[in-house]
Motif scaffolding. Structure first.
Motif, PDB file in Angstrom:
ATOM      1  N   ASN A  65      -2.855   2.062  -8.092  1.00  0.00           N
ATOM      2  CA  ASN A  65      -3.012   2.637  -6.748  1.00  0.00           C
ATOM      3  C   ASN A  65      -4.442   2.493  -6.248  1.00  0.00           C
ATOM      4  O   ASN A  65      -4.675   2.241  -5.066  1.00  0.00           O
ATOM      5  CB  ASN A  65      -2.572   4.095  -6.731  1.00  0.00           C
ATOM      6  CG  ASN A  65      -1.067   4.243  -6.752  1.00  0.00           C
ATOM      7  OD1 ASN A  65      -0.344   3.294  -6.470  1.00  0.00           O
ATOM      8  ND2 ASN A  65      -0.595   5.419  -7.098  1.00  0.00           N
ATOM      9  N   GLY A  66      -5.419   2.661  -7.154  1.00  0.00           N
ATOM     10  CA  GLY A  66      -6.813   2.440  -6.784  1.00  0.00           C
ATOM     11  C   GLY A  66      -7.045   1.006  -6.340  1.00  0.00           C
ATOM     12  O   GLY A  66      -7.781   0.744  -5.383  1.00  0.00           O
ATOM     13  N   ALA A  67      -6.384   0.068  -7.030  1.00  0.00           N
ATOM     14  CA  ALA A  67      -6.507  -1.344  -6.646  1.00  0.00           C
ATOM     15  C   ALA A  67      -5.889  -1.589  -5.274  1.00  0.00           C
ATOM     16  O   ALA A  67      -6.456  -2.316  -4.446  1.00  0.00           O
ATOM     17  CB  ALA A  67      -5.843  -2.232  -7.693  1.00  0.00           C
ATOM     18  N   ILE A  68      -4.746  -0.967  -5.016  1.00  0.00           N
ATOM     19  CA  ILE A  68      -4.084  -1.146  -3.718  1.00  0.00           C
ATOM     20  C   ILE A  68      -4.975  -0.623  -2.589  1.00  0.00           C
ATOM     21  O   ILE A  68      -5.199  -1.313  -1.593  1.00  0.00           O
ATOM     22  CB  ILE A  68      -2.711  -0.453  -3.705  1.00  0.00           C
ATOM     23  CG1 ILE A  68      -1.748  -1.184  -4.651  1.00  0.00           C
ATOM     24  CG2 ILE A  68      -2.133  -0.395  -2.285  1.00  0.00           C
ATOM     25  CD1 ILE A  68      -0.460  -0.440  -4.931  1.00  0.00           C
ATOM     26  N   VAL A  69      -5.488   0.585  -2.752  1.00  0.00           N
ATOM     27  CA  VAL A  69      -6.367   1.147  -1.721  1.00  0.00           C
ATOM     28  C   VAL A  69      -7.647   0.309  -1.622  1.00  0.00           C
ATOM     29  O   VAL A  69      -8.153   0.063  -0.526  1.00  0.00           O
ATOM     30  CB  VAL A  69      -6.678   2.631  -2.011  1.00  0.00           C
ATOM     31  CG1 VAL A  69      -7.738   3.165  -1.066  1.00  0.00           C
ATOM     32  CG2 VAL A  69      -5.410   3.457  -1.891  1.00  0.00           C
ATOM     33  N   GLY A  70      -8.150  -0.161  -2.752  1.00  0.00           N
ATOM     34  CA  GLY A  70      -9.331  -1.023  -2.744  1.00  0.00           C
ATOM     35  C   GLY A  70      -9.091  -2.334  -2.013  1.00  0.00           C
ATOM     36  O   GLY A  70      -9.958  -2.817  -1.279  1.00  0.00           O
ATOM     37  N   ILE A  71      -7.910  -2.913  -2.206  1.00  0.00           N
ATOM     38  CA  ILE A  71      -7.578  -4.162  -1.515  1.00  0.00           C
ATOM     39  C   ILE A  71      -7.487  -3.924  -0.013  1.00  0.00           C
ATOM     40  O   ILE A  71      -7.974  -4.730   0.782  1.00  0.00           O
ATOM     41  CB  ILE A  71      -6.286  -4.772  -2.087  1.00  0.00           C
ATOM     42  CG1 ILE A  71      -6.562  -5.309  -3.498  1.00  0.00           C
ATOM     43  CG2 ILE A  71      -5.734  -5.861  -1.183  1.00  0.00           C
ATOM     44  CD1 ILE A  71      -5.325  -5.681  -4.283  1.00  0.00           C
TER      45      ILE A  71
END
Length: 118
Positions: A65-71
């Motif tokens: 989820n952190g990666a998704i928000v980061g992307i």
């Protein structure tokens, strides 16, 4: 898990709209640097990581989820850079990493008993 991502993504969109509008003010670009925006990216990551675990998700899910928000943050950074004619690819990658790092911190803190009154 969709609700975990909804508000941080909406938040990033609002922040980037505000930053884009403010960037047209002379001299503001000197203040909006990776160092001044890093705490914001970390805070969004902590938010996502914490809420993922709080809602029953696992540590790995928090990182994803952190990666998704980061992307999303990275793509918005690229869009903002395109609007202002700047090469911001490295900055976008930096923000993805910061969001993911924040998610690790938020999830790890909650999984080790943080926020549970202990």
């Amino acid at each position: 898990m969709g609700s975990v991502l909804k508000w941080p993504i909406i938040g990033w969109i609002v922040v980037d709209i505000l930053l884009t509008l403010v960037a047209f003010v002379e001299g503001v670009g000197n203040v909006m640097t990776p160092a001044t925006l890093a705490p914001l990216a970390l805070a969004f990551g902590v938010w996502v990581g914490f809420k993922t675990v709080e809602n029953g998700g696992a540590f790995a899910g928090a990182v994803v989820n952190g990666a998704i928000v980061g992307i999303v943050c990275g793509l918005l950074t690229l869009l903002m850079g395109a609007i202002h004619g700047m090469d911001v690819l490295a900055l976008a990658a930096y923000f993805v990493a910061l969001n993911m790092s924040g998610a690790v911190v938020g999830a790890g803190w909650l999984l080790t008993g943080g926020g549970q009154g202990s």
